[in-house]
Design a protein around this motif. Sequence first.
Motif, PDB file in Angstrom:
ATOM      1  N   MET A  85       7.837  10.062   7.578  1.00 53.18           N
ATOM      2  CA  MET A  85       7.358   8.754   8.021  1.00 53.18           C
ATOM      3  C   MET A  85       6.230   8.301   7.091  1.00 53.18           C
ATOM      4  SD  MET A  85       5.514   7.755  11.642  1.00 53.18           S
ATOM      5  CE  MET A  85       4.089   8.789  11.292  1.00 53.18           C
ATOM      6  N   GLN A  86       6.292   7.029   6.699  1.00 54.23           N
ATOM      7  CA  GLN A  86       5.245   6.524   5.794  1.00 54.23           C
ATOM      8  C   GLN A  86       4.193   5.710   6.536  1.00 54.23           C
ATOM      9  OE1 GLN A  86       5.328   7.165   2.576  1.00 54.23           O
ATOM     10  NE2 GLN A  86       7.423   7.201   1.816  1.00 54.23           N
ATOM     11  N   VAL A  87       4.626   5.082   7.615  1.00 52.44           N
ATOM     12  CA  VAL A  87       3.698   4.206   8.331  1.00 52.44           C
ATOM     13  C   VAL A  87       3.754   4.481   9.830  1.00 52.44           C
ATOM     14  CG1 VAL A  87       3.037   1.818   8.836  1.00 52.44           C
ATOM     15  CG2 VAL A  87       4.040   2.371   6.613  1.00 52.44           C
ATOM     16  N   ALA A  88       2.608   4.749  10.416  1.00 53.40           N
ATOM     17  CA  ALA A  88       2.515   4.844  11.876  1.00 53.40           C
ATOM     18  C   ALA A  88       1.903   3.536  12.359  1.00 53.40           C
ATOM     19  CB  ALA A  88       1.622   6.015  12.271  1.00 53.40           C
ATOM     20  N   VAL A  89       2.631   2.830  13.196  1.00 56.06           N
ATOM     21  CA  VAL A  89       2.093   1.574  13.730  1.00 56.06           C
ATOM     22  C   VAL A  89       1.558   1.852  15.128  1.00 56.06           C
ATOM     23  CG1 VAL A  89       2.549  -0.835  14.271  1.00 56.06           C
ATOM     24  CG2 VAL A  89       3.880   0.304  12.473  1.00 56.06           C
ATOM     25  N   ILE A  90       0.287   1.589  15.319  1.00 56.19           N
ATOM     26  CA  ILE A  90      -0.368   1.928  16.588  1.00 56.19           C
ATOM     27  C   ILE A  90      -0.725   0.651  17.340  1.00 56.19           C
ATOM     28  CG2 ILE A  90      -2.315   3.172  17.630  1.00 56.19           C
ATOM     29  CD1 ILE A  90      -0.734   5.025  15.833  1.00 56.19           C
ATOM     30  N   GLU A 138      12.794  -1.446   4.562  1.00 59.70           N
ATOM     31  CA  GLU A 138      13.087  -0.081   4.134  1.00 59.70           C
ATOM     32  C   GLU A 138      11.861   0.816   3.993  1.00 59.70           C
ATOM     33  OE1 GLU A 138      16.251  -0.395   1.176  1.00 59.70           O
ATOM     34  OE2 GLU A 138      17.140  -1.587   2.809  1.00 59.70           O
ATOM     35  N   VAL A 139      10.900   0.537   4.803  1.00 57.72           N
ATOM     36  CA  VAL A 139       9.727   1.419   4.871  1.00 57.72           C
ATOM     37  C   VAL A 139       9.883   2.271   6.134  1.00 57.72           C
ATOM     38  CG1 VAL A 139       7.221   1.526   5.094  1.00 57.72           C
ATOM     39  CG2 VAL A 139       8.273  -0.330   3.789  1.00 57.72           C
ATOM     40  N   PRO A 140       9.897   3.605   6.007  1.00 56.64           N
ATOM     41  CA  PRO A 140      10.019   4.436   7.207  1.00 56.64           C
ATOM     42  C   PRO A 140       8.778   4.289   8.104  1.00 56.64           C
ATOM     43  CG  PRO A 140      10.391   5.721   5.208  1.00 56.64           C
ATOM     44  CD  PRO A 140       9.856   4.401   4.776  1.00 56.64           C
ATOM     45  N   ALA A 141       8.989   3.672   9.244  1.00 54.74           N
ATOM     46  CA  ALA A 141       7.857   3.378  10.132  1.00 54.74           C
ATOM     47  C   ALA A 141       8.293   3.569  11.572  1.00 54.74           C
ATOM     48  CB  ALA A 141       7.411   1.923   9.934  1.00 54.74           C
ATOM     49  N   ARG A 142       7.357   3.901  12.438  1.00 52.44           N
ATOM     50  CA  ARG A 142       7.626   3.849  13.873  1.00 52.44           C
ATOM     51  C   ARG A 142       6.363   3.451  14.624  1.00 52.44           C
ATOM     52  NH1 ARG A 142       7.653   9.111  17.717  1.00 52.44           N
ATOM     53  NH2 ARG A 142       6.566   7.593  19.005  1.00 52.44           N
ATOM     54  N   SER A 143       6.570   3.002  15.846  1.00 51.03           N
ATOM     55  CA  SER A 143       5.419   2.545  16.629  1.00 51.03           C
ATOM     56  C   SER A 143       4.968   3.626  17.599  1.00 51.03           C
ATOM     57  CB  SER A 143       5.801   1.289  17.422  1.00 51.03           C
ATOM     58  OG  SER A 143       6.717   1.626  18.440  1.00 51.03           O
ATOM     59  N   TRP A 144       3.701   3.523  17.990  1.00 50.20           N
ATOM     60  CA  TRP A 144       3.113   4.434  18.962  1.00 50.20           C
ATOM     61  C   TRP A 144       2.242   3.631  19.916  1.00 50.20           C
ATOM     62  CZ3 TRP A 144       3.712   9.845  18.013  1.00 50.20           C
ATOM     63  CH2 TRP A 144       4.272  10.147  16.767  1.00 50.20           C
ATOM     64  N   GLU A 202       0.837  -1.212   0.000  1.00 48.23           N
ATOM     65  CA  GLU A 202       0.000   0.000   0.000  1.00 48.23           C
ATOM     66  C   GLU A 202       0.867   1.256   0.000  1.00 48.23           C
ATOM     67  OE1 GLU A 202      -3.039  -0.083  -0.667  1.00 48.23           O
ATOM     68  OE2 GLU A 202      -3.702  -2.103  -0.094  1.00 48.23           O
ATOM     69  N   VAL A 203       1.991   1.205   0.696  1.00 46.73           N
ATOM     70  CA  VAL A 203       2.906   2.354   0.688  1.00 46.73           C
ATOM     71  C   VAL A 203       3.431   2.561  -0.738  1.00 46.73           C
ATOM     72  CG1 VAL A 203       5.155   3.201   1.518  1.00 46.73           C
ATOM     73  CG2 VAL A 203       3.561   2.102   3.109  1.00 46.73           C
ATOM     74  N   ASP A 204       3.778   1.458  -1.399  1.00 43.20           N
ATOM     75  CA  ASP A 204       4.269   1.556  -2.774  1.00 43.20           C
ATOM     76  C   ASP A 204       3.207   2.115  -3.724  1.00 43.20           C
ATOM     77  OD1 ASP A 204       6.664   0.566  -1.908  1.00 43.20           O
ATOM     78  OD2 ASP A 204       6.305  -1.497  -2.581  1.00 43.20           O
ATOM     79  N   ARG A 205       1.945   1.930  -3.363  1.00 44.24           N
ATOM     80  CA  ARG A 205       0.860   2.502  -4.177  1.00 44.24           C
ATOM     81  C   ARG A 205       0.655   3.983  -3.885  1.00 44.24           C
ATOM     82  NH1 ARG A 205      -3.328  -2.325  -3.086  1.00 44.24           N
ATOM     83  NH2 ARG A 205      -2.681  -3.703  -4.768  1.00 44.24           N
ATOM     84  N   GLY A 206       1.407   4.522  -2.926  1.00 47.03           N
ATOM     85  CA  GLY A 206       1.342   5.961  -2.673  1.00 47.03           C
ATOM     86  C   GLY A 206       0.533   6.362  -1.450  1.00 47.03           C
ATOM     87  N   HIS A 207       0.125   5.382  -0.651  1.00 47.52           N
ATOM     88  CA  HIS A 207      -0.627   5.747   0.558  1.00 47.52           C
ATOM     89  C   HIS A 207       0.299   5.971   1.740  1.00 47.52           C
ATOM     90  CE1 HIS A 207      -4.284   4.665  -1.408  1.00 47.52           C
ATOM     91  NE2 HIS A 207      -3.944   3.393  -1.542  1.00 47.52           N
ATOM     92  N   LYS A 208      -0.116   6.870   2.615  1.00 51.99           N
ATOM     93  CA  LYS A 208       0.416   6.856   3.975  1.00 51.99           C
ATOM     94  C   LYS A 208      -0.468   5.865   4.721  1.00 51.99           C
ATOM     95  CE  LYS A 208       2.804  10.887   3.770  1.00 51.99           C
ATOM     96  NZ  LYS A 208       4.245  10.817   3.550  1.00 51.99           N
ATOM     97  N   VAL A 209       0.139   5.110   5.601  1.00 55.18           N
ATOM     98  CA  VAL A 209      -0.643   4.062   6.247  1.00 55.18           C
ATOM     99  C   VAL A 209      -0.585   4.192   7.769  1.00 55.18           C
ATOM    100  CG1 VAL A 209      -0.994   1.574   6.486  1.00 55.18           C
ATOM    101  CG2 VAL A 209      -0.190   2.495   4.307  1.00 55.18           C
ATOM    102  N   ILE A 210      -1.738   4.044   8.386  1.00 53.86           N
ATOM    103  CA  ILE A 210      -1.781   3.879   9.839  1.00 53.86           C
ATOM    104  C   ILE A 210      -2.120   2.408  10.072  1.00 53.86           C
ATOM    105  CG2 ILE A 210      -2.913   4.526  11.994  1.00 53.86           C
ATOM    106  CD1 ILE A 210      -3.501   7.265  10.765  1.00 53.86           C
ATOM    107  N   VAL A 211      -1.194   1.697  10.704  1.00 53.90           N
ATOM    108  CA  VAL A 211      -1.406   0.283  10.971  1.00 53.90           C
ATOM    109  C   VAL A 211      -1.823   0.133  12.432  1.00 53.90           C
ATOM    110  CG1 VAL A 211      -0.300  -1.980  11.153  1.00 53.90           C
ATOM    111  CG2 VAL A 211       0.294  -0.460   9.266  1.00 53.90           C
TER     112      VAL A 211
END
Length: 412
Positions: free
Chosen positions: A129-134, A89-95, A29-38
């Motif tokens: 950041m591309q992905v926020a992991v919650i 290699e996806v810029p992500a961090r957890s919250w 989904e990131v490669d498709r251009g979305h920012k993602v909240i996981v």
Amino acid sequence: MSILVMKFGGTSVADLDKIKNAATKVKREVDRGHKVIVIVSAMSGKTNELVGWVNQTSPLYDAREYDAVVSSGENVTAGLMALTLQEMEVPARSWQGWQVPLKTNSAHAAARIEEIPRENLDAKFDEGMQVAVIAGFQGLSPEGRITTLGRGGSDTTAVAFAAAFDAMRCDIYTDVDGVYTTDPRIEDKACKLEKIAYEEMLELASLGAKVLQTRSVELAMRFKVPLRVLSSFEENNENSGTLVCDEEEIMESNVVSGVAYSRDEAKMTLISVADRPGIAAAIFGPLSEAGVNVDMIVQNISEDGRTDMTFSCPTDQVMRAERAIKEAKELGEINFQELVADTDVAKVSVVGIGMRSHAGVAAQMFQALRDEGINIRVITTSEIKISVLIERKYMELAVQALHDAFELDKAA
Ligand code: ASP
Ligand code: MG
């Protein structure tokens, strides 16, 4: 910026391989251009284990510490998911919930979400950041304590984030590939629905189709968040799974969309209670105080100033209900001849928004049950649902007969 919310349930993050599989879907989904909240759940079985530990340590536990312990399963999967994405290699961090902060009220173990401020996540998205992991299921009370949202609450976390961030959609990845016309374990002709209206899903969810936490569907309906339920273990495409959406988006709604059941129902009847103003309040007040979840209620017509009152509740609450009613009798608040509990019943319901505009659904349902020789003990209806209580041993047969009668094998 288009945000997509992707939620992975416990079975979808059950081990490191499964987390990698989920992360691959996020990367796509990131490669498709979305920012993602996981949003992640705890690994499957973890929350049960934590609850067990709390109970063993302190049977009358402090709910604040229960939440401190029980919320921790999600912290592990959130960190592992962020690490897995980083390895790809996806810029992500957890919250964790408190870091967002996901603000809730103070109702520990069953907290309600009050607010999700966007600033912290938005700032990180702006930095690349591309992905926020919650970590799902958890939040922060006004007193600064960790709260949890009730079992299955990660679904609600996911929908709440989708609403707060105006997400294009909230995808719920799970171990089934969608919402079915009924339980495929009972009826092998059950079909996956392409779309289902929020209201129908709410009825099915609360009737025991355990795909989504009921509150998450209520929230999605209120904020019109399109929800998609789909499998983590399949290659998904644009049309995978089931879309839970506004009824306007469903061109030709089914008269009946699904058959739901609930195996553990009990029917209780107070025989010969006085038919006077306040009698229902005198019966159901004490039941509610005792925490009994009353579902169906039927009051018979009265004769000579007496009537029978029947209600249903989960089987494991029968003792509590009996106690509450007997106490009310001893206090002289109610008076009846006999209290009869029948713990051998099950509830079967047909649900569909098309019922609003179609006559004859009830008749068709009752005929289908008659053709199988199934006796109906209690009937209740709402605008989009008809439920019956029947003898439990006929439950499967009833589900199959109704699935056939409403031609649900041709649904979807
Ligand atoms: N882990 C929590 C539970 O098992 C929340 C969730 O998975 O939705 O209830
Ligand atoms: Mg769940």
